[in-house]
Structure formats: structure tokens, C-alpha cells
Design an enzyme around this catalytic site. Structure first.
Site, PDB file in Angstrom:
ATOM      1  N   HIS A  73       0.832  -1.198   0.000  1.00 47.98           N
ATOM      2  CA  HIS A  73       0.000   0.000   0.000  1.00 47.98           C
ATOM      3  C   HIS A  73       0.871   1.255   0.000  1.00 47.98           C
ATOM      4  O   HIS A  73       2.102   1.186   0.062  1.00 47.98           O
ATOM      5  CB  HIS A  73      -0.946   0.004   1.214  1.00 47.98           C
ATOM      6  CG  HIS A  73      -0.245  -0.047   2.549  1.00 47.98           C
ATOM      7  ND1 HIS A  73       0.314   1.056   3.146  1.00 47.98           N
ATOM      8  CD2 HIS A  73      -0.029  -1.090   3.401  1.00 47.98           C
ATOM      9  CE1 HIS A  73       0.844   0.726   4.315  1.00 47.98           C
ATOM     10  NE2 HIS A  73       0.660  -0.581   4.493  1.00 47.98           N
ATOM     11  N   CYS A  89       2.928  -4.954   6.770  1.00 45.59           N
ATOM     12  CA  CYS A  89       2.653  -4.663   5.365  1.00 45.59           C
ATOM     13  C   CYS A  89       3.900  -4.107   4.671  1.00 45.59           C
ATOM     14  O   CYS A  89       4.922  -3.824   5.308  1.00 45.59           O
ATOM     15  CB  CYS A  89       1.513  -3.662   5.249  1.00 45.59           C
ATOM     16  SG  CYS A  89      -0.097  -4.353   5.695  1.00 45.59           S
TER      17      CYS A  89
END
Length: 388
Positions: A73, A89
Site C-alpha cells: 500500500h 505490510c
């Protein structure tokens, strides 16, 4: 396909085990994803500065999850990129995740590995200079790398080479042509035809983002490029420059005159300028029985057939036919010692029949009667006029 498109800086887990290593897949894609803190709390809507996920989310099925726990992301703290900062992440710069989101479909395989290797070292070149000018490529699309082979975009190269790019549907191939070379290639095929000679190459052209990429050594092998010293991940190439204002390109034909096949030397390959086809003057006139003479007094080329005299001044002024001044403009174009002239001009004045089929690459010329051939060598001064 082991094609390296680009290398992006990222941020991963604060601790090594936070970001799970393994082979995963992209299973979800979100625009301006919402985010809830891992420790609990209110849901933060997407698209606001407080949301740390940035503008896009590529969810991974890592560790049996469904794409909502681990993902690739954007971010709201660009200073963290290049560090160990996340809860697991993979963070990217927002402009990078925007590009990646558009080019990665659901189902794409993702491999996460821990390595001390600098992934930038996988890229052979970061910059390409051609004739001293740095090339600007589309974002994240060049130069590309596959093993030791660098691929360059034809979209960048064609204007420098003075090339016309033509898709030939009959052979499902791309034609790259300028005044000196006509190269035919097919995406994914290792056979390249250059000036009517077939060559087997180590690597095949590829198609990416509707753009054709060719191995860099094609420029050396088929277009006469010179590769200069490589330094600091910079590739420097010198390419022959197409003469300014010359829009002529080679076009090979299977030529027949009165149904007899005629083989032209490579230097006499016909040229195309828009819709105008230029043919080599001397071999065609000789093959159809015309006489060619140099008129030193008039500084013109004279083409003689039975009962006809065509005089063409080399300075571009109006030609004469049987002593009548023609209003139709034409001129002799000389390239590397070969004189070319418009086929349409010749056939009308010399009463030839000509059939040109560009799809099958056939040129058929017919005439009624062969006259005596008496060819004289043009003086050296003629060879330098209008030459490029």
C-alpha cells in the site's frame, strides 16, 4: 517471464517476522482503503491524511488471510520508506503504488524474501543516452532487463533512427524502416529479417503496455549503432542520424519485368516517400531497353527509348519530353551513388504498365518492345548532387 521492469524502495515490518516471507498472491484491490489500528479503535476512512494506507491497497493471501491483513500500500509518512517501520505490510511511495496498482491484476504472484542483496544491483542500467541525449521513458517502463539483456522502447528509438514503424498484417510483423535499413520482426520470435536477409537472434522482441521493446544489441547488429563505454549504470549509444528533411524509407519488392524476375542489388532497393514510390533509374531503364546518357551541356540525364527522349535536369528544374517542357515536377534523388526517380513519372512518359502491391511486396512492370541498351557512366559530379 524473468523480466525486470523496475525496482521500488519500500518499508517493511519493524521486526523481521512481522512481514511474512513466502509465495503469495494478490487477492484484493482497493482504492483509498479504510484502516483500523491493529490494537483496535475507530475506523479511519480512506483518502484522509490520518490514514496510513495511502491511495491504494493490494491485499495478499499471506498466512492464510484473505487480503485484508497483509498488503502492499501507500503511506502518509514518506520519510519511513527505506526503513523497517510497518506492522507487517509493505509500504511504498504513493506515486509508486498508484503505478503498481494499475499494472498488477488480481492473481499476480508475489514472493517475499529476506535478503541482504541490494535489489538495485539487479538493474544493469538506470539511464540511457543516445547521441549524447538522455532518453525519457514512460514511468517505470524502461530500460527493461532480462538477465544480461537490456530492452529499449522502439517508441523512443524510431524518431532518432528516422524510422517509420508499420504493422504488416499479412505476416503479423512489425516493419522498422529508414533510408538505409528495412528490418522486420515479430513479437516473441527470434528470427529478424534485415534488408531481405534472415538472422537468428538470442532474444526476441517483447510487447509491454502496447509498446514494442527490442534488445539493445539489435541497434548494433541491424542499424549500425556504436556502443560507448558503460559507467555508473549508464548506457551510451551513438546512432546514425537520418538526414534532416529526408522521409524516404526502404521497401523491398519482388520485381518482375515482362514476367521475368529481376534481382536488384541492395543499394538499388526502391524507396517510399508517403505515397510516392522511387525506383532506381539505371537498372530499370536498362532492363526495359532504354538508353541512359549524361548531357554535360544541359547538366541533365537523358533517357531514350524508340521515338522518345526524356531529359531530366539534376538541379530539380522542369524535365523535358521530346523537347517539350513538362509541368509535372520531378527530380533525381541520389543516395550512396544510386539515382532514384518516381515510378509514376517514368511509367507515364515511357509508356510502362506498372502494378504495385504493397501487401504482397510485388512490383510488376511491363513494356512493349526492348530497344538497344547503351548505358554511359554518369560523370563523378552527378554522383554528388542531391546526395545524402
Amino acid at each position: 517471464d524473468d523480466l525486470l521492469i523496475d525496482v521500488f524502495p519500500v518499508a517493511t515490518g519493524r521486526l523481521p517476522h512481522y512481514t511474512p516471507e513466502g509465495n503469495w498472491q494478490v487477492v484484493s484491490k482497493l482504492v483509498y482503503p479504510a484502516w483500523r489500528p491493529p490494537g483496535g479503535g475507530a475506523l479511519i476512512p480512506g483518502g484522509i491524511p490520518a490514514n496510513p494506507l495511502g491511495p491504494r491497497w493490494l491485499g495478499l493471501n499471506a498466512l492464510g488471510t484473505a487480503g485484508s491483513s497483509y498488503g502492499i500500500h501507500g503511506n502518509n509518512s514518506p520519510y519511513s520508506i527505506g526503513t523497517y517501520a510497518s506492522s507487517g505490510c509493505i509500504r511504498m511511495y504513493n506515486e509508486d503504488i498508484l503505478w503498481l496498482y494499475e499494472h498488477v491484476p488480481i492473481g499476480t504472484n508475489v514472493q517475499i524474501v529476506s535478503t541482504g542483496q541490494d535489489l538495485q544491483s539487479l538493474k544493469k542500467y538506470n539511464q540511457v543516452y543516445i547521441n549524447g541525449v538522455r532518453q525519457e521513458f514512460a514511468s517505470c517502463l524502461g530500460p527493461l532487463q532480462s538477465g544480461d539483456t537490456t530492452y529499449l522502447s522502439l517508441r523512443n528509438l524510431a524518431p532518432i533512427l528516422g524510422c517509420r514503424l508499420t504493422w504488416e498484417s499479412s505476416s503479423n510483423s512489425l516493419i522498422i524502416a529508414n533510408i538505409d535499413s528495412e528490418v522486420q520482426l515479430t513479437i516473441g520470435k527470434n528470427t529478424v529479417t534485415a534488408n531481405n536477409t534472415a538472422y537468428e537472434t538470442k532474444d526476441a522482441p517483447i510487447l509491454l503496455e502496447d509498446t514494442t521493446y527490442i534488445p539493445d544489441y539489435y541497434l548494433r547488429d541491424f542499424f549500425g549503432a556504436v556502443f560507448l563505454a558503460e559507467e555508473n549504470k549508464t548506457l551510451k549509444i551513438d546512432l546514425p542520424i537520418s538526414p534532416i528533411g529526408i522521409n524516404l524509407v526502404k521497401h523491398h519488392f519482388q520485381l518482375s519485368i515482362n514476367d521475368k524476375e529481376v534481382c536488384l542489388p541492395e543499394s538499388c532497393t526502391p524507396l517510399i516517400e508517403d505515397e510516392n514510390l522511387l525506383v532506381p533509374l539505371r537498372p530499370l531503364c536498362a532492363a526495359t531497353g532504354a538508353e541512359i546518357e549524361w548531357n554535360a551541356n544541359q547538366q541533365s540525364v537523358e533517357v531514350k527509348t524508340k521515338g522518345r527522349l526524356l531529359s531530366i535536369p539534376v538541379d530539380g528544374s522542369n524535365a523535358m519530353f521530346n523537347n517539350d517542357i513538362l509541368t509535372q515536377q520531378t527530380h533525381i534523388f541520389i543516395h550512396n551513388g544510386t539515382a532514384f526517380i518516381s515510378l509514376d513519372f517514368l511509367r507515364k512518359l515511357l509508356c510502362w504498365e506498372a502494378e504495385v502491391d504493397y501487401s504482397t511486396r510485388t512490383l510488376k512492370i511491363t513494356y512493349t518492345k526492348r530497344a538497344r541498351i547503351a548505358t554511359r557512366i554518369l560523370p563523378p559530379i552527378q554522383m554528388s548532387l542531391r546526395a545524402v
